[in-house]
Design a protein around this motif. Sequence first.
Motif, mmCIF file in Angstrom:
data_model
loop_
_atom_site.group_PDB
_atom_site.id
_atom_site.type_symbol
_atom_site.label_atom_id
_atom_site.label_comp_id
_atom_site.label_asym_id
_atom_site.label_seq_id
_atom_site.Cartn_x
_atom_site.Cartn_y
_atom_site.Cartn_z
ATOM 1 N N GLY A 341 19.409 -17.481 10.421
ATOM 2 C CA GLY A 341 19.771 -17.174 9.036
ATOM 3 C C GLY A 341 19.059 -15.936 8.539
ATOM 4 O O GLY A 341 18.346 -15.254 9.289
ATOM 5 N N LEU A 342 19.238 -15.661 7.257
ATOM 6 C CA LEU A 342 18.647 -14.482 6.632
ATOM 7 C C LEU A 342 17.210 -14.754 6.204
ATOM 8 O O LEU A 342 16.907 -15.807 5.640
ATOM 9 C CB LEU A 342 19.467 -14.044 5.420
ATOM 10 N N LEU A 343 16.331 -13.793 6.489
ATOM 11 C CA LEU A 343 14.956 -13.830 6.013
ATOM 12 C C LEU A 343 14.576 -12.431 5.527
ATOM 13 O O LEU A 343 15.061 -11.433 6.064
ATOM 14 C CB LEU A 343 13.988 -14.248 7.121
ATOM 15 N N HIS A 344 13.695 -12.383 4.537
ATOM 16 C CA HIS A 344 13.125 -11.115 4.091
ATOM 17 C C HIS A 344 11.683 -11.044 4.589
ATOM 18 O O HIS A 344 10.925 -12.003 4.451
ATOM 19 C CB HIS A 344 13.166 -11.001 2.564
ATOM 20 N N GLN A 345 11.312 -9.911 5.169
ATOM 21 C CA GLN A 345 9.955 -9.713 5.677
ATOM 22 C C GLN A 345 9.233 -8.694 4.808
ATOM 23 O O GLN A 345 9.778 -7.637 4.473
ATOM 24 C CB GLN A 345 9.981 -9.212 7.118
ATOM 25 N N LEU A 346 7.984 -9.010 4.459
ATOM 26 C CA LEU A 346 7.198 -8.105 3.629
ATOM 27 C C LEU A 346 6.674 -6.949 4.468
ATOM 28 O O LEU A 346 5.990 -7.146 5.470
ATOM 29 C CB LEU A 346 6.022 -8.851 2.991
ATOM 30 N N ASP A 347 7.016 -5.741 4.049
ATOM 31 C CA ASP A 347 6.455 -4.524 4.636
ATOM 32 C C ASP A 347 5.265 -4.136 3.760
ATOM 33 O O ASP A 347 5.433 -3.585 2.671
ATOM 34 C CB ASP A 347 7.515 -3.420 4.660
ATOM 35 N N LYS A 348 4.049 -4.455 4.228
ATOM 36 C CA LYS A 348 2.859 -4.259 3.399
ATOM 37 C C LYS A 348 2.588 -2.796 3.100
ATOM 38 O O LYS A 348 2.031 -2.461 2.056
ATOM 39 C CB LYS A 348 1.643 -4.868 4.104
ATOM 40 N N SER A 349 2.967 -1.918 4.021
ATOM 41 C CA SER A 349 2.650 -0.505 3.830
ATOM 42 C C SER A 349 3.415 0.091 2.653
ATOM 43 O O SER A 349 2.950 1.020 2.013
ATOM 44 C CB SER A 349 2.951 0.283 5.106
ATOM 45 N N ARG A 350 4.613 -0.458 2.387
ATOM 46 C CA ARG A 350 5.430 0.069 1.285
ATOM 47 C C ARG A 350 5.615 -0.935 0.156
ATOM 48 O O ARG A 350 6.235 -0.619 -0.857
ATOM 49 C CB ARG A 350 6.800 0.496 1.817
ATOM 50 N N ASP A 351 5.074 -2.152 0.360
ATOM 51 C CA ASP A 351 5.184 -3.215 -0.625
ATOM 52 C C ASP A 351 6.648 -3.492 -0.982
ATOM 53 O O ASP A 351 7.013 -3.594 -2.154
ATOM 54 C CB ASP A 351 4.382 -2.861 -1.890
ATOM 55 N N VAL A 352 7.477 -3.599 0.048
ATOM 56 C CA VAL A 352 8.894 -3.928 -0.152
ATOM 57 C C VAL A 352 9.267 -5.043 0.826
ATOM 58 O O VAL A 352 8.621 -5.239 1.853
ATOM 59 C CB VAL A 352 9.813 -2.707 0.078
ATOM 60 N N TRP A 353 10.328 -5.765 0.485
ATOM 61 C CA TRP A 353 10.832 -6.834 1.332
ATOM 62 C C TRP A 353 12.079 -6.338 2.052
ATOM 63 O O TRP A 353 13.021 -5.848 1.419
ATOM 64 C CB TRP A 353 11.152 -8.076 0.506
#
Length: 455
Positions: A341-353
């Motif tokens: 299924g769909l998941l959003h992953q946190l990109d810590k370097s840009r603070d975006v999902w």
Amino acid sequence: SDVNKTIKLPGDPVLKDTRASDSSQEEAIDRWARQRKQFKDSKKCSSTGGSSINSTITEISINSEESRSVDLSLRSENEESGFYTENFHSASWVFRGDDSSPDDSPRCLSRRPRPITVRERTVRITKGIGDYPWGFRIQFSKPILVTEVDTNSAAEEAGLQVGDILLAVNGNDVTSMPHSQAANLARKGPDILTLLVGSDISRCPNTPRPTCRGYLHKRTHSGILKGWRKRWFVLKHDGCLHYYKHKKDEGKCKPLDITKLEGAVIGVDSSLGKPFVFKCMPQTGNKIFYFCATSNQEMKRWLEAMDKAVHPVHQNHVWVDVTLHNTSLPPLAIKNPECLGLLHQLDKSRDVWIQHYCILKDGCLYFYAGIRSTHAVGGIYLQGYTVSEQSLGSRRSVIEMKPPSEEFQTFYLCAENVNENKRWITALKISINKWITLNQAIQDFMNRPPEETKM
């Protein structure tokens, strides 16, 4: 190719040699220091009509690689890999099986029969010379089994193992084909034999690869500040030595330099009249690196780890090859996934999902750009991770995947709603529980009562 590297994905660029003297970050820092000194001097004389070089300073500070951040969403191992695998390669792991429970001992430790855990993988063998150019034997049986692999043969180098089940030869299904016909397909095919084999991933544990972290003093010949500089060094399991200005920069900034140690010459050096000094001469380039440790014990620790990286074992563990095979498949072609299924992953370097279509299978989470993608764009090896529901920022429910040690990366994922998060957390825990460290497996096995044989 070097199969000891972490997984390469289709279309990924090869990591370029970053040690060239005209582009190294150390020299970029030195240039910045010189320009800064000139800038300060120019500020002193600006009242008397001296020209300012502020525009040059601005350009250099923007282009300095030290100031750039790294996209950590999937690239923390090295720039040619889309998979985070460091925790898997740091220890010996054993696959306990699909129906694992705390009372089940791994098949490789138990005398009691255990169901084999077959997974598909691709093996490519380059044709050799002689009467048996491939270097392996197959059995007259259904399914067709690999019964012998010659030592130092092309088949052994490609990773083929005794007990592998032959499923396809050069793209032709051989599961219902006579043994002789399958052999003819190999003989009449191209010089690179492509086999789809079924392999038992619970057969044996993986071999840990060298990793080492710590501060060392590095000798430098260039720049304003010549001499020894304290730097944070990280030797990764792919045999590449990274170093940073500070410990806190690891995982947040690009390394100042990356050096591949395979084939390098390393050893203690006494020519500089300083204790605990050792040197490294990489196979490529003409640089010699001098390092200074804080003690003899620390120097030996680094030399032992670096020596393993200099002489790597060029063969992947079976499960690594299985995941490599799976990355080349569309998401819905991976058999019997534990969750999708769909998941959003946190990109810590840009603070975006970042949204991925995800497939969970055997302790590996595969990331796809979408459900119609032809191959995976990355993923995470989850051995040893603990999974829990946490709040993060404005999100009341996220999935936190925490490693067993702080030196490894923590990941945050989020599904569409709380119920979906709980579904993923349950599936992730079950999938991770299929793996156990070899030390823990041995300890559990020794604590069990002796296995009895019925007569």
